[in-house]
Each structure stands twice: as C-alpha cells, then as structure tokens.
Scaffold this motif. Structure first.
Motif, PDB file in Angstrom:
ATOM      1  N   GLN A 469       1.205  -1.046   0.226  1.00 23.83           N
ATOM      2  CA  GLN A 469      -0.045  -0.017  -0.121  1.00 23.83           C
ATOM      3  C   GLN A 469       0.825   1.059   0.199  1.00 23.83           C
ATOM      4  N   VAL A 470       1.606   1.018   0.887  1.00 21.08           N
ATOM      5  CA  VAL A 470       2.627   2.621   1.137  1.00 21.08           C
ATOM      6  C   VAL A 470       4.133   1.658   0.332  1.00 21.08           C
ATOM      7  N   LEU A 493       4.974   1.649  10.802  1.00 22.39           N
ATOM      8  CA  LEU A 493       3.525   1.493   9.732  1.00 22.39           C
ATOM      9  C   LEU A 493       3.304  -0.414  10.029  1.00 22.39           C
ATOM     10  N   VAL A 500       4.026  -1.892   3.554  1.00 21.65           N
ATOM     11  CA  VAL A 500       5.026  -1.061   3.183  1.00 21.65           C
ATOM     12  C   VAL A 500       6.181  -1.808   2.737  1.00 21.65           C
ATOM     13  N   LEU A 523       0.677   4.935  -2.830  1.00 13.95           N
ATOM     14  CA  LEU A 523       1.126   6.031  -2.355  1.00 13.95           C
ATOM     15  C   LEU A 523       2.316   5.723  -1.661  1.00 13.95           C
ATOM     16  N   ARG A 524       3.165   7.279  -1.601  1.00 18.83           N
ATOM     17  CA  ARG A 524       4.559   7.114  -2.093  1.00 18.83           C
ATOM     18  C   ARG A 524       5.043   8.075  -0.453  1.00 18.83           C
ATOM     19  N   ILE A 525       5.629   7.646  -0.009  1.00 24.56           N
ATOM     20  CA  ILE A 525       5.649   8.620   1.198  1.00 24.56           C
ATOM     21  C   ILE A 525       7.943   8.667   1.115  1.00 24.56           C
ATOM     22  N   VAL A 539       4.093  12.999   0.926  1.00 26.83           N
ATOM     23  CA  VAL A 539       2.862  12.006   0.646  1.00 26.83           C
ATOM     24  C   VAL A 539       2.659  12.251  -0.819  1.00 26.83           C
ATOM     25  N   VAL A 559      -1.277   8.063   7.536  1.00 24.77           N
ATOM     26  CA  VAL A 559      -1.649   7.279   6.205  1.00 24.77           C
ATOM     27  C   VAL A 559      -2.699   5.776   6.599  1.00 24.77           C
ATOM     28  N   ILE A 563      -5.670   5.179   3.196  1.00 22.86           N
ATOM     29  CA  ILE A 563      -5.778   3.891   2.520  1.00 22.86           C
ATOM     30  C   ILE A 563      -7.571   3.448   3.158  1.00 22.86           C
TER      31      ILE A 563
END
Length: 574
Positions: A469-470, A493, A500, A523-525, A539, A559, A563
RNA sequence: CGGGGUGUAGCGCAGCCAGGUAGCGCACCUGAAUGGGGUUCAGGUGGUCGCCGGUUCAAAUCCGGCCACCCCGACCA
C-alpha cells in the motif's frame, strides 16, 4: 518488505520478446519470469497482487453462496470422452499416459469433474440449489500463447459450478453470479463491460462475457452506444440493410472470363458487392458444406458452427472442393445436388443477384431466392460489423477490441445428462440437474488491470490489489538522521498493519523515484533532510503529480486513513 | 499449422557478409566523490556464441539438420 532484500529486481531494459504493455511492465518491475512459451513464474510482488485478487473473488463467491473446495488438475481422459468434450477441446487438451498406459489429461476446466462429484453428492431436490467453486491451476495447450499473462498455457482460474432443479433456479444462480462478478471488477478497480457471448461447443442457453475494452485485446466487441447492446463479434446480431434490385428478372448466363472473386466480378459488371452472391465451402466434421451469403457480408464461423452443430469446422481444401464437383471461383448454389447448403438470410431480402455459373468464366445474372435455388438451412450466419444497425434499437453499431476477463454460462442439462448427474424431484421422478459455469482467469485479470491502469513510467495499482500500500522512500539514507527516522517510520507503519515496501537502498533520488513509479504503489512517502527540517514527510499519490507535506506526528494514523478512504472508493456492491 | 523474425554474460545489443585470442552499454562487486527524477570517476566478476553434425590447420562467423522463443494469421469454455 525491504527492497534490498526483495526477490525480483527492476530493470532499465526489457526483454525484446515483450511488446504488450502489461507484459513489458510486469517484466520491467521484476514481477514475472518466463519459463516456456505461455508458462510463467510469479515473483513475490506479482504473487501478492494475485493473492489479493483471489481473496476478493473468494469473498464475493462466498457472499453469493458458493462453497470453496478443491478439485484435481489431473483427470482421466475417459471423463472427457464421456461428454465428448475431448473432441471440442482437441489439441488444447494436454494429454499423456501414466505407467499403466491409462490416458490422463491436465484439466483445462472442471465441468466434468464437478458434475461427476455432483452426481454422487446431490440426490434430491432438497440438496439443491448448490454452488461449488475452487481456485486452481488450469492447463491448455494453446496454439499461440501471447501477450505475457493475457494468453498462457498454465494459469490460475476461479471456476464455480451451480446446480439447480430447473431453468428458473438456474436463472437465479446465474444472476447471483453476474452480480458477484460485477462486484469483483468494481473492487479491483477494473471497468469490465458485460456483453453477450457465444456459449460455444457446450451449448446452453445464455452466456455472457466481461470485457475490458482495450486495444491490445484479442476479442472484437460489437456494441450500440444508444441502447447498451453489446456482444462478442462471434455472437453479435445486426440488422442487414435490404438491397432492392428491382423485380425479379429472368435468369441469364453471362461470360466473365477470369473473374473469380467477388471483387473482380462486381467491378467487371459494375454492380455493388451487395448485388453478388458469395459461395464459401467448409468441411464440417468432414462433411462438405456449401455456404451462401450476400457478397458484401462475411460468414461468422461461430454462428455457422452452431447452426450445423459440428465440432470441427474449417474451410474446405481445394482438393475437397474439386472433388465435390465445384468450379472454384464460379461456384453456384444453382443446380447443386446432394451437397448440404446453408444460406444466410441476407440472400432472401435481395433480388437479381449475380451468382456463379458452375462452369469456368461464367456467372449467372438475376438469381433470386427461392425461385432459382433452395438451401437446407436459411438463417443468420453473418458477421455483424460496425456501421450496421443495432438489433435492439436500430442505432449505429460500433466496434472495439477487448480483453475477456470473465465468462459465465448457463449450461443447462447437457453435461448432467451425459454424466448422469440426476436428482429426485418432489414427485419422485429422476431429473437432470440444471447447471451453470462461471470462470475468471486470475493472471489475465492482473494483466488487464495493468493494461487499463498505467502511464509511461509504470504501473498504477488500485489500492485493493496493490502488492504493497505504501512505498517508503528515504533520500540520502547514509545521513544517519534520515536512516533512523526512516527505520522508525517503517516499523510504525508495519505495526499498524499497513503494507509497506521500504526502499532501503543507498540509491540516488532519481533511481528511487523511477522505481517507485514503475512499481506503482499507490502511496509514496518520501523522507529527506528537506522534509525533516519541517518535521514532516512528503506523501504523494501515484495518480497525482504533486506531493504534500504531512507532519511526522500522527503520520501512521493519517496514512491509515488515506488507505481506507482509497479502499472504500473501490467497493460499492451491486 | 501457414507467413515473418530472433537466438552471442542476468538484460539490451555489436561482431558474422570477407573464418584467425569474444566486445560494448546496463546490471552486479570494490573504492571514492556526488545526490530531489535513471550522477560521475577508477578498478573488477561474469560467456558450452541455442543444440548436433560437416567443411577447414583454424568456426560465433561458411554448409546441413534440429530446437527454442517472439510477432501476424488460423485456432480458442
């Protein structure tokens, strides 16, 4: 998951063999590995997505009343001979012998096995309705595997079989599945169009396919933008325009030296193609068959096959045609004896057609049906085309190509009768079970998802089926401050059950961002000295250009919220 | 099965025509610098040239056969 430890590397260059987008991206992202033509290994990233798709399907099947079980891939060929479908599948069936010389097959589908089991498990109307399914590997020796995961020889399929006491029961089961399928595609974020389909060799009443409209698809979909009529081109109907060529005139022989094609004859005599009669010769299970259709229309071989009721249909060879006493290029249904003749209904609405003269360099003018010849069968065997009229609303039909991502059938009692799957009705009579069959190819669904959702940088996963997801992307990781913060965020996370993937490599920002786009995690952090100055991280959605800063404080909660919001957008049950 | 194409390092390719120690880029390993969109430099690891046979003093290269893979078509619940 740490990218440094991930099995499967991203590539800059892709193997030359791939020329379909989904195939290229799957290879480039290090998600699949080809072992033979149409045989692939799924590496960890692809496997995570595939399992998510499976789980969505599983949930919807259970919700609709299906019971999951497992049937064997290894099956006795005998079972297929009982239903005659060994012939229908032909060489697509992988067959071999065991050490006792018994013939076995690797199942291309499981109707036979399911029906066999049902015949011993279901005895009374009280046992019905019933739905069973499994998610399992299928084997089909396709003539030409193609486009990565789109057409393969070994693949995972969910197949469900419904058993009912009668036609109405079957309709109910069918509609439940239809809704379940729509839920599946919605949840996977895949726009799949419901279309009418041919039910093929197994017969049965209705059949529908789910198509993802896409240029790389292998099927042609004919649809009407006005009334939503949509059908596979093999099945599609259209209203053929009537061609009036005046009152029937007396038949006349004309010389047409060397004019053996519709094209040549029409231009030689200065008439439209639609004023000619086209003859096509087939071998239907070995029987020579003469097919007549108006010159401007193509024969739909699927329709023809259904009309004849044969399993093998192919164009007759020149030798076969000559043996039937036919002069190729000047063939005529007139004066034909002892040859099965099938005509498209288009020839009944046109007058004064040009037909072959049954001898070289000769045609006949003013041929009219039924005055001049008769056919054994007259029906619709035409290939519908874009531009013709919709059979439902007269609107103009359009055509697109699509990828078939699901196919459901009302089988009726064909297989249950062959295999003796009967039940006792309330009156004490033995009756055949009404069956339905419902299939989704998991890998093809994945391929269709990517075809449908990507950009020039890479894949764009819907939240519901993304491998992770991340995507956590620390820059300048050898800066100890960044390293420590990134590790903390990663652990936070994970502890909240957020999936992640952590780019813990010491790569330059460009490499990391490009890989992030390629993998397509929603999602990119990003964490860097620049964001840390503001006690924040960046984000960014894969679907958007811009990133926004989010404070480190409460990041995990935020986050999680993003999601679940993203997931809820994908699930609105039908 | 018909038509077209390709097999040389994990990937992308050159070398083959005109036979003479197998090369380049990416990736990978070591080191240094750099670094917000595939960064640079230096040094290195890795190849039965798809397989079998033939010609030749000598074959990635020439000849014959086979195999695999890709694309188009045919085929396809």
């Amino acid at each position: 998951m740490r990218i440094s430890k991930l099995f499967g590397k991203t590539r800059r260059e892709i193997p030359a063999e791939a020329d379909t987008t989904s195939h290229q991206l799957l290879l480039k992202a290090g998600m699949i590995h080809q072992i033979a033509a149409g045989v692939y290994a799924y590496l960890p990233l692809a496997w995570r997505s595939l399992r998510k798709i499976e789980n969505i399907i599983r949930e919807e099947m259970n919700e609709a009343g299906g019971q999951e079980m497992m049937m064997p891939a290894l099956q006795p060929l005998e079972l297929w001979q009982e239903t005659g479908r060994d012939q229908a599948f032909g060489k697509n069936l992988f067959t071999f012998s065991d050490r006792r010389d018994r013939q076995l097959t690797l199942g291309p589908t499981h109707e036979e096995v399911a029906t066999k089991i049902a015949s011993s498990t279901i005895q009374s109307y009280r046992d019905l309705p019933m739905m069973i399914y499994h998610i399992q590997t299928k084997f089909r020796d396709e003539l030409r595997p193609r486009a990565g995961l789109v057409r393969v020889r070994e693949f995972t399929m969910k197949d469900l079989y419904s058993f009912d006491i009668d036609e109405e029961g079957l309709d109910i089961s069918y509609n439940k599945m239809l809704r379940a399928y729509q839920n599946i595609y919605n949840r996977c974020g895949l726009p799949a169009l419901l279309i009418e389909a041919d039910s093929g060799a197994i017969g049965g009443k209705d059949s529908n396919e789910f198509m993802v409209i896409h240029e790389s698809g292998e099927d042609e979909v004919i649809y009407c933008p006005h009334c939503k009529y949509a059908a596979n081109a093999e099945k599609a109907q259209s209203i053929k325009d009537k061609i009036e060529n005046g009152k029937p005139l007396p038949i006349e022989e004309i010389a047409t030296p060397g004019m053996s094609s519709i094209e040549q004859v029409a231009s030689f005599l200065k008439v439209p193609h639609s004023q000619t009669l086209k003859a096509v010769f087939y071998s239907a299970d070995g029987e020579f068959t003469f097919v007549v259709i108006r010159g401007d229309i193509e024969v739909n071989e699927t329709k023809l096959k259904n009309v004849i009721g044969c399993t093998e249909l192919r164009l007759a060879t020149e030798t076969e045609t000559a043996a039937a006493g036919i002069t190729t290029g000047f063939a005529s249904p007139i004066g034909l004896n002892g040859i099965k003749t099938i005509a498209d209904d288009s020839i009944t609405t046109s007058t004064n057609l040009i037909a072959g003269g049954n001898k070289a360099d000769t045609h006949l003018k003013n041929v009219n049906y039924p005055r001049d010849f008769q056919a054994d069968i007259i029906t619709d065997i035409a290939l519908a085309r874009a531009g013709e009229s919709c059979p439902k609303c007269q609107g103009k039909l359009l055509s697109e190509t699509g990828i078939e991502v699901g196919h459901i059938f009302k089988l009726g009692t064909f297989l249950s009768q062959k295999l003796g799957a009967m039940f006792i009705d309330p009156e004490g009579n033995s009756q055949p079970i009404f069956m339905g069959s419902y299939g989704i190819g998991i890998g093809r669904l994945l391929a269709a998802l990517i075809e449908n959702s990507h950009d020039d940088k890479g894949i764009i996963w819907p939240m519901s089926v993304t491998p992770y997801q991340v995507h956590l992307c620390p820059l300048y990781r050898d800066n100890s401050n960044i390293e420590e913060m990134a590790e903390n965020i990663y652990n936070d996370l994970k502890s909240q059950e957020i999936e992640v993937i952590f780019d813990d490599r010491n790569e330059s920002p460009g490499v990391k961002f490009n890989d992030a786009d390629l993998l397509g995690i929603p999602l990119r952090i990003t964490i860097s000295p620049r964001t840390l100055e503001k006690n924040s991280v960046e984000v960014k959605w894969r679907t958007e250009k811009k990133a926004h800063l989010i404070p480190l404080e409460g990041l995990t909660v935020k986050v999680k919220e993003l999601i679940s919001r993203s997931l809820s957008e994908l699930s609105n049950p039908v």
